[in-house]
Design an enzyme around this catalytic site. Structure first.
Site, short mmCIF file in Angstrom:
data_model
loop_
_atom_site.label_atom_id
_atom_site.label_comp_id
_atom_site.label_asym_id
_atom_site.label_seq_id
_atom_site.Cartn_x
_atom_site.Cartn_y
_atom_site.Cartn_z
N GLU A 42 15.21 -7.60 5.64
CA GLU A 42 13.93 -7.72 6.35
C GLU A 42 12.85 -7.42 5.32
O GLU A 42 12.73 -6.27 4.88
CB GLU A 42 13.83 -6.68 7.47
CG GLU A 42 14.81 -6.90 8.61
CD GLU A 42 14.23 -7.74 9.72
OE1 GLU A 42 13.20 -8.42 9.51
OE2 GLU A 42 14.82 -7.72 10.81
N CYS B 239 4.58 -4.77 7.98
CA CYS B 239 5.08 -6.08 7.54
C CYS B 239 4.47 -7.20 8.39
O CYS B 239 4.31 -8.32 7.92
CB CYS B 239 6.60 -6.12 7.61
SG CYS B 239 7.22 -5.62 9.22
P1 NAD Z 1 10.47 -1.01 -1.46
O1 NAD Z 1 11.17 -2.30 -1.61
O2 NAD Z 1 9.72 -0.48 -2.60
O3 NAD Z 1 11.51 0.15 -1.08
C1 NAD Z 1 12.34 0.04 0.08
C2 NAD Z 1 13.57 0.91 -0.12
O4 NAD Z 1 14.38 0.34 -1.15
C3 NAD Z 1 13.28 2.33 -0.53
O5 NAD Z 1 14.15 3.19 0.16
C4 NAD Z 1 13.60 2.32 -2.01
O6 NAD Z 1 13.97 3.57 -2.54
C5 NAD Z 1 14.77 1.36 -2.06
N1 NAD Z 1 15.03 0.74 -3.36
C6 NAD Z 1 14.13 0.41 -4.33
N2 NAD Z 1 14.76 -0.20 -5.36
C7 NAD Z 1 16.08 -0.29 -5.03
C8 NAD Z 1 17.23 -0.82 -5.67
N3 NAD Z 1 17.17 -1.41 -6.86
N4 NAD Z 1 18.41 -0.74 -5.04
C9 NAD Z 1 18.50 -0.17 -3.81
N5 NAD Z 1 17.45 0.38 -3.17
C10 NAD Z 1 16.25 0.31 -3.76
O7 NAD Z 1 9.56 -1.15 -0.18
P2 NAD Z 1 8.49 -0.11 0.39
O8 NAD Z 1 7.30 -0.10 -0.51
O9 NAD Z 1 9.18 1.16 0.72
O10 NAD Z 1 8.13 -0.81 1.80
C11 NAD Z 1 7.13 -1.77 1.95
C12 NAD Z 1 7.73 -3.14 2.13
O11 NAD Z 1 8.60 -3.17 3.23
C13 NAD Z 1 6.68 -4.20 2.42
O12 NAD Z 1 6.92 -5.33 1.64
C14 NAD Z 1 6.88 -4.50 3.89
O13 NAD Z 1 6.47 -5.78 4.28
C15 NAD Z 1 8.35 -4.33 4.01
N6 NAD Z 1 8.72 -4.12 5.41
C16 NAD Z 1 9.32 -5.14 6.09
C17 NAD Z 1 9.64 -5.00 7.42
C18 NAD Z 1 10.30 -6.11 8.20
O14 NAD Z 1 10.76 -5.86 9.30
N7 NAD Z 1 10.36 -7.33 7.70
C19 NAD Z 1 9.34 -3.80 8.07
C20 NAD Z 1 8.73 -2.79 7.36
C21 NAD Z 1 8.42 -2.95 6.02
#
Ligand code: NAD
Length: 538
Positions: A263, A297
Site C-alpha cells: 500500500e 496517503c
Molecule cells: P517509509 O517508506 O519511509 O517507511 C515505511 C516503513 O518502512 C517504516 O517502518 C520504515 O522503517 C520501513 N522501511 C524503510 N526502509 C525499509 C527497507 N529497506 N526494508 C524494510 N523496511 C523499510 O514511509 P513513511 O514515510 O513512514 O510513510 C509515508 C508513506 O506511506 C507515504 O508515501 C504515504 O502515502 C504512505 N502511506 C500509504 C498508505 C496506503 O494505504 N496506501 C497509508 C498510509 C501511508
C-alpha cells in the site's frame, strides 16, 4: 539490545533540558533511529528499546513455532480472544489520542476519530464475520465426469506475516492488518515506523497477556530492522509506506519468492463539477486536503474544478482555509524531513508561476506548516507530479469533467478520487472510468475507516488491499481439499493407456463441441463401445 532515541532537527534547543533529564534518557538521546521528542517539542518521550537487526531472526523463529498451534485454535476461540482488544482500546481512548498528539502532532479530536473509534468497528467486523469468511466453500464437480468426488476450498493461513508500517496513522494502519491476520491463524511480527515507536508499542500492548507467546511480536527500529525482517524467512510481507521503500521491499521479496501486499503513496484528486453542492464540496475538499496536516496517503493533492464555478469555489475554499486554527484544527507536521519536501515542492511550483491564495511556507525549520491553497496552471511541477504528503491544496481549473478525468488518470498514482456533483448517474459513469481503487461521490478519503470496504490502488499506489474479504484473501492462501468417495477400483484416466482410452479421449472431444451434430452422434456410439472395452481392461 540497546535503547536509543534521537532528537528531531528542530528541537536543537533541548540540550539544557537533556542535562536535567533522567540518566537513562540522557544516555539514550542522540543515538538510534527514534525521536526523543514529539514534533511539537516539549518533554522527552519515553525511551524505546531498539531491536538489533541480528535479533529479528529469533523473533521470526518464535513466531513460526507459535503459528502451528495458533492455527489449530478454533477460529471462534481466536475471535473471542481478539474481541477483548476492543474494550481495552476504547478504555484507553484518551491515552491513545494523547500519545498520538505528542508523537505525531495530531489534534486530539483527529487522533480519537481516526485512530481509536474506527478500530472498534474493525474488531467487531472481523471477529463477527471471520468464521463465515474462512469457512471452506464447496466446489461444483460434474458427477458424471467425476463420480464420488467432493471438493472444498479452505482458506489456510500464510504462516508468519511481517507487517511494516508508516508513521502517519501508527495505530489504525497496523491494527487493520494485525486483527484479520491473527484471526486467520497467522502469527505476526510487526515493525512500526521508527518515527512512532511508542504508538507501535501501544498497539502491541493492547494484545498483552491475551495471546500465546510468539503470536504477536514487535521489532522496533528503522530500515535495517525492516530489511532483516524480510530476510528472516517470513511467509508474507504486508507493507504500507512510500513508493521508494515499496520498490525495495518488492525486490527483496521477489528474490525470496515471498508474496507481498504493498500500500503505497497517493496523489488523490477531487473533481469538482459545475452542478455540485458548492458549500459541501468546498468543506469536504478543505478537510480532505488538510486532515492529519495533509500527511495522508489519500490526501487531496489536486483539485480539478470546472471553469463555470471555479471562481466561487476557490473563493470559498480560501475563506474556509483561512478559518482553520493552527494546533486546533490542523496539527504540526510530524517530521522535519517531510516538511522540507513540502517546502521545496511549493517553492518550485511558485517559481513556475503558481499563485499562493492562502497560507504559505512557515519560517525555515518550523513544523507548523499552515494549510496552503495554491492556484496552479501547469502540471509539470513536482507539486503535481510527486506525492506531497503535507498541507498543500493545489487547485487547477478545467474546461469539463472529461479533462478532469483524463488529468486524474494521467498520474502514476491511483489510490482514491472524489467526484463532487449532484448528477448521480453521471458520477457513477465517470467513476467507472477512473483508475483509482476507491472512488467517493460527494465525500473524500474516509472509507479507510470502513472495515468492510477494500482500500486499494494501482500503479505507484501499490496493489495491496486493506480491509474487506479481499484483504483476507491476501492474508490467507486457498487450499483445495478433494475427497474421493468412489468405490471403483480404478479411474478412467489411470493406467494402462490403451487404444480404447484413446478412442474415448477423441470421441469426447467431438461430443463436447469438436464436431457437428452428426459427428457427435457417431462419437456417442464410439464412446459406448470404447467404454465397454475399457471396462474389460482394453
Ligand atoms: P517509509 O517508506 O519511509 O517507511 C515505511 C516503513 O518502512 C517504516 O517502518 C520504515 O522503517 C520501513 N522501511 C524503510 N526502509 C525499509 C527497507 N529497506 N526494508 C524494510 N523496511 C523499510 O514511509 P513513511 O514515510 O513512514 O510513510 C509515508 C508513506 O506511506 C507515504 O508515501 C504515504 O502515502 C504512505 N502511506 C500509504 C498508505 C496506503 O494505504 N496506501 C497509508 C498510509 C501511508
Amino acid at each position: 539490545m540497546e535503547s536509543n532515541t534521537t532528537a528531531l532537527p528542530h528541537a536543537e534547543g533541548a540540550a539544557a533540558d537533556e542535562a536535567a533529564a533522567a540518566p537513562a534518557r540522557r544516555r539514550a538521546a542522540g543515538a538510534g533511529p527514534f525521536p526523543a521528542r514529539g514534533p511539537a517539542g516539549g518533554e522527552l518521550l519515553d525511551d524505546v528499546e531498539e531491536t538489533a537487526p541480528s535479533a529479528v531472526g529469533e523473533l521470526v523463529a518464535r513466531a513460526r513455532v507459535a503459528q502451528g498451534a495458533w492455527a489449530e485454535v478454533p477460529v471462534r476461540e481466536r475471535a473471542e480472544v481478539i474481541a477483548k482488544v476492543k474494550k481495552r482500546l476504547l478504555a484507553r481512548a484518551e491515552e491513545i489520542a494523547a500519545l498520538l498528539h505528542l508523537e505525531c502532532g495530531k489534534p486530539i479530536e483527529e487522533a480519537a476519530l481516526a485512530e481509536v473509534l474506527p478500530n472498534a468497528d474493525l474488531i467487531d467486523y472481523w471477529t463477527l464475520s471471520v468464521e463465515e469468511l474462512l469457512d471452506a466453500s464447496p466446489v461444483d464437480l460434474d458427477p458424471l465426469a467425476y463420480p464420488g468426488k467432493v471438493g472444498r476450498i479452505q482458506r489456510a493461513p500464510r504462516g508468519v506475516v511481517a507487517l511494516i508500517t508508516p508513521w502517519n496513522y501508527p495505530v489504525a494502519i497496523p491494527l487493520r492488518t494485525i486483527v484479520p491476520a491473527l484471526l486467520a491463524g497467522n502469527t505476526v511480527v510487526f515493525k512500526p515506523s521508527e518515527v512512532t515507536p511508542r504508538a507501535g508499542a501501544l498497539v502491541a500492548s493492547l494484545f498483552e497477556g491475551l495471546l500465546p507467546d510468539g503470536v504477536l511480536a514487535v521489532a522496533q527500529g528503522g530500515s535495517d530492522v525492516g530489511a532483516a525482517l524480510i530476510e528472516a524467512g517470513v511467509d508474507l510481507v504486508v507493507f504500507t509506506g512510500s513508493v521508494a521503500t515499496g520498490k525495495k521491499i518488492a525486490v527483496a521479496c521477489a528474490e525470496r519468492l515471498v508474496p507481498t501486499s504493498l500500500e503505497l503513496g497517493g496523489k488523490d484528486s477531487a473533481i469538482v463539477l459545475g452542478d455540485c453542492d458548492l458549500e459541501r464540496a468546498a468543506r469536504g475538499v478543505v478537510w480532505g486536503a488538510f486532515t492529519n496536516a495533509g500527511q495522508n496517503c489519500a490526501s487531496i493533492e489536486r483539485v480539478y474544478v470546472e471553469r463555470a464555478i471555479a471562481d466561487r469555489f476557490i473563493e470559498r475554499v480560501v475563506a474556509l482555509t483561512g478559518q482553520l486554527r493552527a494546533g486546533v484544527d490542523v496539527g504540526v507536521m510530524t517530521t522535519a524531513r517531510q516538511a522540507h519536501i513540502v517546502r521545496r515542492q511549493l517553492a518550485t511550483a511558485v517559481e513556475g508561476g503558481a499563485e499562493i491564495l492562502a497560507g504559505g511556507a512557515p519560517e525555515q525549520g518550523s513544523l507548523a506548516f499552515p494549510p496552503t491553497v495554491v492556484r496552479v496552471e501547469r502540471e509539470d511541477t513536482p507539486l503535481l507530479r510527486e506525492e506531497t504528503f503535507g498541507p498543500i491544496l493545489p487547485v487547477l481549473v478545467v474546461n469539463d469533467a472529461e479533462e478532469a478525468v483524463a488529468r486524474t488518470n494521467a498520474s502514476r498514482f491511483a489510490l482514491t478520487t472524489s467526484l463532487w456533483t449532484r448528477g448521480r448517474e453521471r458520477a457513477h459513469a465517470l467513476a467507472r472510468r477512473l483508475r483509482s481503487g476507491v472512488v467517493t461521490i460527494n465525500n473524500h478519503g474516509f472509507t479507510g475507516a470502513l472495515p468492510a470496504a477494500p482500500w486499494t490502488g494501482t500503479g505507484d499506489s501499490g496493489s495491496g488491499v486493506t480491509s474487506s474479504p479481499h484483504a483476507l484473501a491476501e492474508l490467507t492462501r486457498p487450499r483445495f481439499i478433494l475427497e474421493d468417495r468412489s468405490r471403483a477400483k480404478s479411474e478412467l484416466w489411470w493406467y494402462p493407456y490403451t487404444p480404447a482410452l484413446r478412442t474415448i479421449a477423441f470421441a469426447m472431444a467431438r461430443v463436447r463441441g469438436g464436431a457437428g451434430w452428426f459427428g457427435r452422434v457417431s462419437a456417442l456410439a464410439e464412446l459406448a463401445a470404447a467404454f465397454a472395452k475399457r471396462l474389460l481392461g482394453r
